[in-house]
Design a protein around this motif. Sequence first.
Motif, PDB file in Angstrom:
ATOM      1  N   ASP A 135       0.837  -1.201   0.000  1.00  0.00           N
ATOM      2  CA  ASP A 135       0.000   0.000   0.000  1.00  0.00           C
ATOM      3  C   ASP A 135       0.871   1.249   0.000  1.00  0.00           C
ATOM      4  OD1 ASP A 135      -2.184  -1.644   0.093  1.00  0.00           O
ATOM      5  OD2 ASP A 135      -2.603  -1.329   2.213  1.00  0.00           O
ATOM      6  N   ASP A 136       1.938   1.249   0.787  1.00  0.00           N
ATOM      7  CA  ASP A 136       2.855   2.388   0.821  1.00  0.00           C
ATOM      8  C   ASP A 136       3.495   2.610  -0.549  1.00  0.00           C
ATOM      9  OD1 ASP A 136       2.416   2.931   3.495  1.00  0.00           O
ATOM     10  OD2 ASP A 136       4.102   1.734   4.197  1.00  0.00           O
ATOM     11  N   TYR A 137       3.829   1.531  -1.203  1.00  0.00           N
ATOM     12  CA  TYR A 137       4.440   1.591  -2.537  1.00  0.00           C
ATOM     13  C   TYR A 137       3.476   2.241  -3.533  1.00  0.00           C
ATOM     14  CZ  TYR A 137       5.331  -0.616  -7.152  1.00  0.00           C
ATOM     15  OH  TYR A 137       5.500  -0.886  -8.489  1.00  0.00           O
ATOM     16  N   LEU A 138       2.232   1.793  -3.531  1.00  0.00           N
ATOM     17  CA  LEU A 138       1.221   2.385  -4.414  1.00  0.00           C
ATOM     18  C   LEU A 138       1.000   3.856  -4.066  1.00  0.00           C
ATOM     19  CD1 LEU A 138      -1.464  -0.471  -4.432  1.00  0.00           C
ATOM     20  CD2 LEU A 138       0.205   0.024  -6.230  1.00  0.00           C
ATOM     21  N   ARG A 139       0.985   4.154  -2.777  1.00  0.00           N
ATOM     22  CA  ARG A 139       0.731   5.519  -2.320  1.00  0.00           C
ATOM     23  C   ARG A 139       1.814   6.481  -2.809  1.00  0.00           C
ATOM     24  NH1 ARG A 139       0.073   4.189   2.538  1.00  0.00           N
ATOM     25  NH2 ARG A 139      -2.188   3.956   2.402  1.00  0.00           N
ATOM     26  N   VAL A 140       3.058   6.032  -2.800  1.00  0.00           N
ATOM     27  CA  VAL A 140       4.169   6.866  -3.251  1.00  0.00           C
ATOM     28  C   VAL A 140       4.068   7.132  -4.752  1.00  0.00           C
ATOM     29  CG1 VAL A 140       6.651   6.812  -3.702  1.00  0.00           C
ATOM     30  CG2 VAL A 140       5.796   6.312  -1.419  1.00  0.00           C
ATOM     31  N   LEU A 141       3.747   6.102  -5.528  1.00  0.00           N
ATOM     32  CA  LEU A 141       3.605   6.295  -6.972  1.00  0.00           C
ATOM     33  C   LEU A 141       2.453   7.250  -7.281  1.00  0.00           C
ATOM     34  CD1 LEU A 141       4.113   2.647  -8.320  1.00  0.00           C
ATOM     35  CD2 LEU A 141       5.803   4.483  -8.153  1.00  0.00           C
ATOM     36  N   LEU A 142       1.348   7.085  -6.567  1.00  0.00           N
ATOM     37  CA  LEU A 142       0.199   7.962  -6.785  1.00  0.00           C
ATOM     38  C   LEU A 142       0.493   9.396  -6.351  1.00  0.00           C
ATOM     39  CD1 LEU A 142      -2.737   5.654  -5.626  1.00  0.00           C
ATOM     40  CD2 LEU A 142      -2.114   6.251  -7.967  1.00  0.00           C
ATOM     41  N   VAL A 156      12.295  12.794 -12.046  1.00  0.00           N
ATOM     42  CA  VAL A 156      11.334  12.062 -11.223  1.00  0.00           C
ATOM     43  C   VAL A 156      12.049  11.212 -10.172  1.00  0.00           C
ATOM     44  CG1 VAL A 156      11.066   9.928 -12.580  1.00  0.00           C
ATOM     45  CG2 VAL A 156       9.093  10.900 -11.408  1.00  0.00           C
ATOM     46  N   GLN A 157      13.218  10.701 -10.513  1.00  0.00           N
ATOM     47  CA  GLN A 157      14.022   9.978  -9.522  1.00  0.00           C
ATOM     48  C   GLN A 157      14.467  10.938  -8.408  1.00  0.00           C
ATOM     49  OE1 GLN A 157      15.196   6.785  -9.178  1.00  0.00           O
ATOM     50  NE2 GLN A 157      14.319   5.869 -11.021  1.00  0.00           N
ATOM     51  N   TYR A 158      14.826  12.135  -8.788  1.00  0.00           N
ATOM     52  CA  TYR A 158      15.250  13.138  -7.808  1.00  0.00           C
ATOM     53  C   TYR A 158      14.094  13.491  -6.867  1.00  0.00           C
ATOM     54  CZ  TYR A 158      16.710  17.577  -5.798  1.00  0.00           C
ATOM     55  OH  TYR A 158      17.010  18.587  -4.917  1.00  0.00           O
ATOM     56  N   VAL A 159      12.924  13.738  -7.439  1.00  0.00           N
ATOM     57  CA  VAL A 159      11.755  14.070  -6.619  1.00  0.00           C
ATOM     58  C   VAL A 159      11.449  12.944  -5.645  1.00  0.00           C
ATOM     59  CG1 VAL A 159       9.260  14.484  -6.676  1.00  0.00           C
ATOM     60  CG2 VAL A 159      10.757  15.632  -8.328  1.00  0.00           C
ATOM     61  N   LEU A 160      11.527  11.720  -6.147  1.00  0.00           N
ATOM     62  CA  LEU A 160      11.242  10.557  -5.299  1.00  0.00           C
ATOM     63  C   LEU A 160      12.252  10.439  -4.158  1.00  0.00           C
ATOM     64  CD1 LEU A 160       9.535   7.812  -5.087  1.00  0.00           C
ATOM     65  CD2 LEU A 160      11.559   6.776  -6.117  1.00  0.00           C
ATOM     66  N   GLY A 183      12.979   1.160  -2.805  1.00  0.00           N
ATOM     67  CA  GLY A 183      13.570   0.260  -3.790  1.00  0.00           C
ATOM     68  C   GLY A 183      12.568  -0.190  -4.837  1.00  0.00           C
ATOM     69  N   MET A 184      11.350  -0.524  -4.402  1.00  0.00           N
ATOM     70  CA  MET A 184      10.302  -0.949  -5.338  1.00  0.00           C
ATOM     71  C   MET A 184       9.918   0.202  -6.267  1.00  0.00           C
ATOM     72  SD  MET A 184       7.905  -3.128  -2.681  1.00  0.00           S
ATOM     73  CE  MET A 184       6.624  -3.478  -3.904  1.00  0.00           C
ATOM     74  N   ALA A 185       9.776   1.401  -5.700  1.00  0.00           N
ATOM     75  CA  ALA A 185       9.364   2.558  -6.503  1.00  0.00           C
ATOM     76  C   ALA A 185      10.423   2.924  -7.530  1.00  0.00           C
ATOM     77  CB  ALA A 185       9.065   3.744  -5.587  1.00  0.00           C
ATOM     78  N   ILE A 186      11.685   2.887  -7.142  1.00  0.00           N
ATOM     79  CA  ILE A 186      12.771   3.215  -8.071  1.00  0.00           C
ATOM     80  C   ILE A 186      12.777   2.260  -9.255  1.00  0.00           C
ATOM     81  CG2 ILE A 186      15.287   3.166  -8.331  1.00  0.00           C
ATOM     82  CD1 ILE A 186      15.460   4.352  -5.494  1.00  0.00           C
TER      83      ILE A 186
END
Length: 378
Positions: free
Chosen positions: A106-113, A209-213, A243-246
């Motif tokens: 859920d945290d992973y999805l939340r970060v992408l959103l 986008v990597q920088y923002v993340l 790691g998953m988001a990257i």
Amino acid sequence: MQAVYALRQAELSNQQIALDGIAENFQPDLNSMQPQDKRQLEGHRKLASVLFEEAIKANQPAEDEDAPTKVLKAANDGLVYYRRRGQKDRTHLAQMMIDEVQGIYDDYLRVLLLLVELGHAAQIDKERQYRDVDEAPFPFESTLYDNSVVKALAGHQPLTNEAVRRNVNWTDDLLFVRKALKESLKQDATYRAYCEKQTHTPDEDQALVQYVLRTLIFKHELIRDFLAEIDLSWTENSEVVRGMAIKTLKSVQTMDGLKLEALTDDWEEDLLFLNTLFNNVLDNDGQYEQLLADQLKNWDVERVAMLDRIILKLAVCELMSFPGIPVKVTINEYIELAKAYSTPKSGKFVNGILDNLSTKLQNEGKLRKSGRGLLDNK
């Protein structure tokens, strides 16, 4: 570890509640016209409490031929409550343990959103006709909304479907999204430099986008603290989520295109591992306690910190219950757990106990490991 620790804390609470219930049985009856022997009542309360606590340790009903019937009944009623409450807590915490692990996804999805919502907020901000008098000028040649990676996320149906299925969204937190845009992105020199250019290469989009993340979402105090409010385990989960988001963002530039990451390679196998470890460490608590007591000859095992005991028992359980996990891997994992969650000296303490105990179990033929090198703990 957290689930077992929570259960042990719940057991202490349940024990105290049961003792309070026992005490209620031996309070003077204020409505009775008969004289109340307070000294005798107090003696019965103490005896019932002792019998109850002995029954817990022996894991069997209280027995005492000399005890009054009312005393035995009170002790065993307390034991029944303690067991029933304990079983409910065990079932509840086992499910919470699984939910906590799935919460990482859920945290992973939340970060992408969040990247998508920040992009939407940036576009709305750009299109505003009227601005605050004291608002600093901002270069609006482009915004995060124009970023090709963010657009890929926004248009990725599997991400939308997963977010809907798991009820993950920013709908109720759009005010925070706008605040995050204003106080983090728009104040950042790298983001401002990106917005000064009208067009960008795919590599430039990926870099931004990597920088923002990495720098803003995971490190900026405003965003980091807000995510921690949503999920109390954010601090522990954030490294895995990052790691998953990257990997997901990088997949945009691959031949196959954007692809969501799975929480694990084999969730069913990992679920079995979690449930087996949790249940085995509880079902064999007495056996593991004795194994540890044999290693702690100069220590009273009861005086070892509760968290250290739990970590040691989990390690022993993993050593003895999972033939496919190398001894060295197990020991190293629990040393790191001890370092992260217990006292400063716990890492060395756990290392010494597990190293000696694993050697002893190996010599006694109690470590049933299958595969070359799985017994090597040196």
